[in-house]
Design a protein around this motif. Structure first.
Motif, PDB file in Angstrom:
ATOM      1  N   ASP A  70       6.352  10.078 -50.339  1.00 13.65           N
ATOM      2  CA  ASP A  70       6.453  11.266 -49.485  1.00 13.65           C
ATOM      3  C   ASP A  70       7.398  10.954 -48.323  1.00 13.65           C
ATOM      4  O   ASP A  70       7.079  10.129 -47.461  1.00 13.65           O
ATOM      5  CB  ASP A  70       5.043  11.621 -48.977  1.00 13.65           C
ATOM      6  CG  ASP A  70       5.011  12.927 -48.186  1.00 13.65           C
ATOM      7  OD1 ASP A  70       6.079  13.415 -47.781  1.00 13.65           O
ATOM      8  OD2 ASP A  70       3.893  13.447 -47.988  1.00 13.65           O
ATOM      9  N   TYR A  83      -2.231  10.628 -44.709  1.00 14.01           N
ATOM     10  CA  TYR A  83      -2.154  12.096 -44.764  1.00 14.01           C
ATOM     11  C   TYR A  83      -3.189  12.525 -45.816  1.00 14.01           C
ATOM     12  O   TYR A  83      -3.116  12.075 -46.965  1.00 14.01           O
ATOM     13  CB  TYR A  83      -0.719  12.458 -45.172  1.00 14.01           C
ATOM     14  CG  TYR A  83      -0.448  13.918 -45.408  1.00 14.01           C
ATOM     15  CD1 TYR A  83      -0.655  14.872 -44.404  1.00 14.01           C
ATOM     16  CD2 TYR A  83       0.053  14.365 -46.631  1.00 14.01           C
ATOM     17  CE1 TYR A  83      -0.370  16.204 -44.620  1.00 14.01           C
ATOM     18  CE2 TYR A  83       0.345  15.698 -46.848  1.00 14.01           C
ATOM     19  CZ  TYR A  83       0.124  16.612 -45.853  1.00 14.01           C
ATOM     20  OH  TYR A  83       0.408  17.931 -46.072  1.00 14.01           O
ATOM     21  N   CYS A 119       4.003   6.956 -47.905  1.00  9.76           N
ATOM     22  CA  CYS A 119       4.586   7.997 -47.055  1.00  9.76           C
ATOM     23  C   CYS A 119       5.356   7.309 -45.927  1.00  9.76           C
ATOM     24  O   CYS A 119       4.753   6.667 -45.074  1.00  9.76           O
ATOM     25  CB  CYS A 119       3.461   8.858 -46.488  1.00  9.76           C
ATOM     26  SG  CYS A 119       4.004  10.013 -45.208  1.00  9.76           S
ATOM     27  N   SER A 161      10.664  17.669 -47.687  1.00 11.76           N
ATOM     28  CA  SER A 161      10.291  18.995 -47.198  1.00 11.76           C
ATOM     29  C   SER A 161      11.266  19.474 -46.132  1.00 11.76           C
ATOM     30  O   SER A 161      11.768  18.671 -45.347  1.00 11.76           O
ATOM     31  CB  SER A 161       8.883  18.904 -46.603  1.00 11.76           C
ATOM     32  OG  SER A 161       8.572  20.091 -45.935  1.00 11.76           O
ATOM     33  N   ARG A 181       8.403  27.962 -45.529  1.00 11.12           N
ATOM     34  CA  ARG A 181       7.930  27.252 -46.718  1.00 11.12           C
ATOM     35  C   ARG A 181       9.026  26.943 -47.729  1.00 11.12           C
ATOM     36  O   ARG A 181       9.436  27.805 -48.503  1.00 11.12           O
ATOM     37  CB  ARG A 181       6.787  28.005 -47.446  1.00 11.12           C
ATOM     38  CG  ARG A 181       5.654  28.507 -46.598  1.00 11.12           C
ATOM     39  CD  ARG A 181       4.920  27.418 -45.878  1.00 11.12           C
ATOM     40  NE  ARG A 181       4.453  26.370 -46.763  1.00 11.12           N
ATOM     41  CZ  ARG A 181       4.404  25.084 -46.408  1.00 11.12           C
ATOM     42  NH1 ARG A 181       4.785  24.684 -45.208  1.00 11.12           N
ATOM     43  NH2 ARG A 181       3.978  24.190 -47.268  1.00 11.12           N
ATOM     44  N   SER A 187      10.168  21.438 -43.894  1.00 12.90           N
ATOM     45  CA  SER A 187       9.257  21.825 -42.803  1.00 12.90           C
ATOM     46  C   SER A 187       9.602  21.158 -41.483  1.00 12.90           C
ATOM     47  O   SER A 187       9.841  21.817 -40.478  1.00 12.90           O
ATOM     48  CB  SER A 187       7.819  21.466 -43.175  1.00 12.90           C
ATOM     49  OG  SER A 187       7.312  22.411 -44.075  1.00 12.90           O
ATOM     50  N   LYS A 188       9.589  19.831 -41.485  1.00 16.89           N
ATOM     51  CA  LYS A 188       9.811  19.120 -40.228  1.00 16.89           C
ATOM     52  C   LYS A 188      11.297  18.859 -40.007  1.00 16.89           C
ATOM     53  O   LYS A 188      11.724  18.554 -38.911  1.00 16.89           O
ATOM     54  CB  LYS A 188       9.011  17.807 -40.202  1.00 16.89           C
ATOM     55  CG  LYS A 188       7.526  17.982 -40.526  1.00 16.89           C
ATOM     56  CD  LYS A 188       6.789  18.787 -39.476  1.00 16.89           C
ATOM     57  CE  LYS A 188       5.453  19.349 -39.944  1.00 16.89           C
ATOM     58  NZ  LYS A 188       4.380  18.433 -40.109  1.00 16.89           N
ATOM     59  N   ASN A 243       3.045   9.443 -41.629  1.00 17.50           N
ATOM     60  CA  ASN A 243       2.104  10.244 -40.859  1.00 17.50           C
ATOM     61  C   ASN A 243       0.741   9.677 -41.217  1.00 17.50           C
ATOM     62  O   ASN A 243       0.399   9.641 -42.402  1.00 17.50           O
ATOM     63  CB  ASN A 243       2.186  11.723 -41.281  1.00 17.50           C
ATOM     64  CG  ASN A 243       1.174  12.577 -40.543  1.00 17.50           C
ATOM     65  OD1 ASN A 243       0.607  12.161 -39.546  1.00 17.50           O
ATOM     66  ND2 ASN A 243       0.947  13.794 -41.045  1.00 17.50           N
ATOM     67  N   TYR A 265       9.281  13.126 -43.422  1.00 16.50           N
ATOM     68  CA  TYR A 265       9.839  12.886 -42.075  1.00 16.50           C
ATOM     69  C   TYR A 265      11.145  12.107 -42.101  1.00 16.50           C
ATOM     70  O   TYR A 265      11.571  11.556 -41.082  1.00 16.50           O
ATOM     71  CB  TYR A 265       8.790  12.167 -41.203  1.00 16.50           C
ATOM     72  CG  TYR A 265       7.569  13.034 -41.014  1.00 16.50           C
ATOM     73  CD1 TYR A 265       7.538  14.015 -40.025  1.00 16.50           C
ATOM     74  CD2 TYR A 265       6.476  12.925 -41.865  1.00 16.50           C
ATOM     75  CE1 TYR A 265       6.447  14.853 -39.883  1.00 16.50           C
ATOM     76  CE2 TYR A 265       5.380  13.756 -41.740  1.00 16.50           C
ATOM     77  CZ  TYR A 265       5.371  14.715 -40.745  1.00 16.50           C
ATOM     78  OH  TYR A 265       4.288  15.551 -40.613  1.00 16.50           O
ATOM     79  N   GLY A 308       6.500  23.807 -50.691  1.00 22.43           N
ATOM     80  CA  GLY A 308       5.945  22.860 -49.730  1.00 22.43           C
ATOM     81  C   GLY A 308       5.572  21.532 -50.351  1.00 22.43           C
ATOM     82  O   GLY A 308       5.202  21.454 -51.529  1.00 22.43           O
ATOM     83  N   SER A 309       5.676  20.489 -49.544  1.00 22.24           N
ATOM     84  CA  SER A 309       5.295  19.162 -50.037  1.00 22.24           C
ATOM     85  C   SER A 309       3.782  18.999 -50.077  1.00 22.24           C
ATOM     86  O   SER A 309       3.265  18.132 -50.789  1.00 22.24           O
ATOM     87  CB  SER A 309       5.884  18.071 -49.141  1.00 22.24           C
ATOM     88  OG  SER A 309       7.258  17.997 -49.344  1.00 22.24           O
ATOM     89  N   LYS A 310       3.079  19.823 -49.298  1.00 21.25           N
ATOM     90  CA  LYS A 310       1.614  19.740 -49.372  1.00 21.25           C
ATOM     91  C   LYS A 310       1.182  20.117 -50.788  1.00 21.25           C
ATOM     92  O   LYS A 310       0.397  19.406 -51.422  1.00 21.25           O
ATOM     93  CB  LYS A 310       0.971  20.669 -48.352  1.00 21.25           C
ATOM     94  CG  LYS A 310      -0.526  20.567 -48.296  1.00 21.25           C
ATOM     95  CD  LYS A 310      -1.086  21.402 -47.186  1.00 21.25           C
ATOM     96  CE  LYS A 310      -2.552  21.093 -46.955  1.00 21.25           C
ATOM     97  NZ  LYS A 310      -3.091  21.851 -45.823  1.00 21.25           N
TER      98      LYS A 310
END
Ligand code: PLP
Length: 411
Positions: free
Chosen positions: A216, A132, A184, A247, A258, A249-250, A188, A219, A107-109
């Motif tokens: 980041d 973020y 980013c 990521s 993940r 994710s989106k 976001n 998106y 994950g990028s988090k």
């Protein structure tokens, strides 16, 4: 006696999402017949593409058989996935990178948070505002923030780069010297983007001041305008100064599965106190090998599937769905006189409240009058006050109903 890392005590409790939840519960209790529509969602809602599911099922079957079973994989990720990333996300855009410059993760988090481990605690950190929250919190934990100042809602040592309608959401280069710069884009929460020329200024700044850019691009897949860069490495010399986070994710609905990756070109360097150059790629590799044991084979097989013709079509369809939702919300808001930003290269719509209304007041009004839940901009940083975030991640039906409801709000 065990001492704690007291930097953790400097973290501000972010009550944003719990306050939203409490307010919504309270409203629902008072108005049990009202159907509340949630447009505050920061998570995908469409199911995982079929090709991903099939690839993961096949990978599960491989686990059944002792000849194809996989145990620990490489900490940096499997070559089969890295090769696809290189070909489809980079070579196709004319960007040359090598396999050992890609690090697959869960994950990028985690990556945007953990990257802080390999940098000195005396570095000056710059973040855009609103932001973020992970970039800020991870640097508070690491001891780079100084104390929190109640009066302005900022940490004393963090350099905030305000992004609002006054500067068209384009952060100005810092006036004081900074060493770690978090950018980013698409952003976001604001949904805004930077052009190549605007990013070029940051790369030039970083080169001149020997800073590192932490870019980041979670998106990136939502970019629709052809001139907007999909990777910081589309900018000349960015490989000398930038780390990029991407990521699935989106992009492909992997928020629950993940998988993500981080790119650290070998040219990016940091310095010892004596001024010796150290490879950031080598440091991150060392950090990952010590603290991370890789992403599961099954997950990486699923991620690989999004690069097939079928997988690509499926994820594009989902992204298009969310972007259509975003477009409808943006249009509905503009029709009733709101100034909006984002929503074109991003699933996020950032609206400016009217008549200096505070973000939380707008939250209450939108809930009362339209039964819609969104996210107050002030929760993302001091410069988010007076703004509000809505997202295209809801269902089509809910989005249409929300748009009708917003139209009625002013009548
Ligand atoms: N970066 C940004 C800007 C995000 O908004 C998010 C999730 O909302 C992430 C990273 C987290 O990505 P991941 O699910 O890969 O941890």
């Amino acid at each position: 006696m065990t001492n704690i890392n007291e930097n953790f005590l400097k973290l501000q409790n972010n009550y944003l999402f719990s306050t939203v939840r409490k307010k919504v519960e309270e409203y629902q209790k008072q108005n049990p017949t009202k159907k509340i529509i949630n447009l505050g969602i920061g998570d995908v809602t469409l199911p995982i593409p079929k090709s991903v599911i099939e690839a993961m099922k096949n990978a599960c079957d491989e686990m059944r058989d002792s000849t194809t079973f996989k145990g620990y994989g490489p900490e940096q990720g499997y070559d089969f996935l890295k090769e696809k990333i290189l070909q489809k996300d980079y070579y196709s855009r004319g960007i040359k990178l090598e396999k050992d410059e890609i690090f697959i993760s869960d994950g990028s988090k985690c990556d945007t948070g953990n990257i802080s481990d390999i940098f000195g605690t005396n570095n000056r950190v710059a973040i855009t505002d609103p932001v973020y929250p992970v970039y800020l919190d991870s640097n508070v934990m690491a001891g780079r923030s100084g104390e929190y100042i109640e009066q302005n809602g900022q940490y004393e040592k963090i350099v905030y780069l305000p992004c609002d309608c006054e500067n068209n959401f384009i952060p100005e280069l810092p006036k004081t010297k900074v060493d770690m710069i978090y950018l980013c884009y698409p952003n976001n929460p604001t949904g805004t983007v930077l052009t190549k020329a605007q990013l070029q200024q940051w790369v030039e700044y970083a080169k001149k001041t020997k800073a590192v850019i932490l870019f980041d691009a979670a998106y990136e897949a939502y970019i629709t305008e052809p001139e907007i860069p999909h990777s910081i490495y589309e900018i000349e010399d960015a490989k000398k100064v930038a780390i990029e986070f991407k990521s699935f994710s989106k992009t492909a609905g992997f928020t629950g599965i993940r998988c993500a990756y981080t790119v650290i070109p070998k040219e990016v360097v940091g310095y010892t106190r004596n001024g010796n150059e150290i490879s950031i790629n080598a440091l991150w590799n060392r950090r990952q090998c010590s603290k991370f044991n890789g992403v599961s084979y099954i997950t990486q097989k699923g991620a690989e599937a999004i690069y097939t013709e079928e997988g690509k079509k499926e994820i594009q369809k989902n992204i298009h769905y969310y972007l259509e939702n975003a477009k409808m919300i943006k249009q509905a808001l503009e029709n009733i006189g709101f100034q909006t930003y984002g929503g074109v290269n991003s699933p996020y719509i950032w609206l400016k409240t009217q008549k200096q209304q505070k973000s939380w007041e707008f939250f209450d009004e939108l809930l009362e009058k339209s039964h819609i839940v969104g996210t107050p901009g002030s929760g993302f940083g001091p410069s988010g006050e007076g703004y509000f975030r809505l997202t295209g991640f809801g269902s089509r039906e809910n989005t249409i109903n929300a748009c009708i409801s917003m139209k009625n709000m002013l009548q």
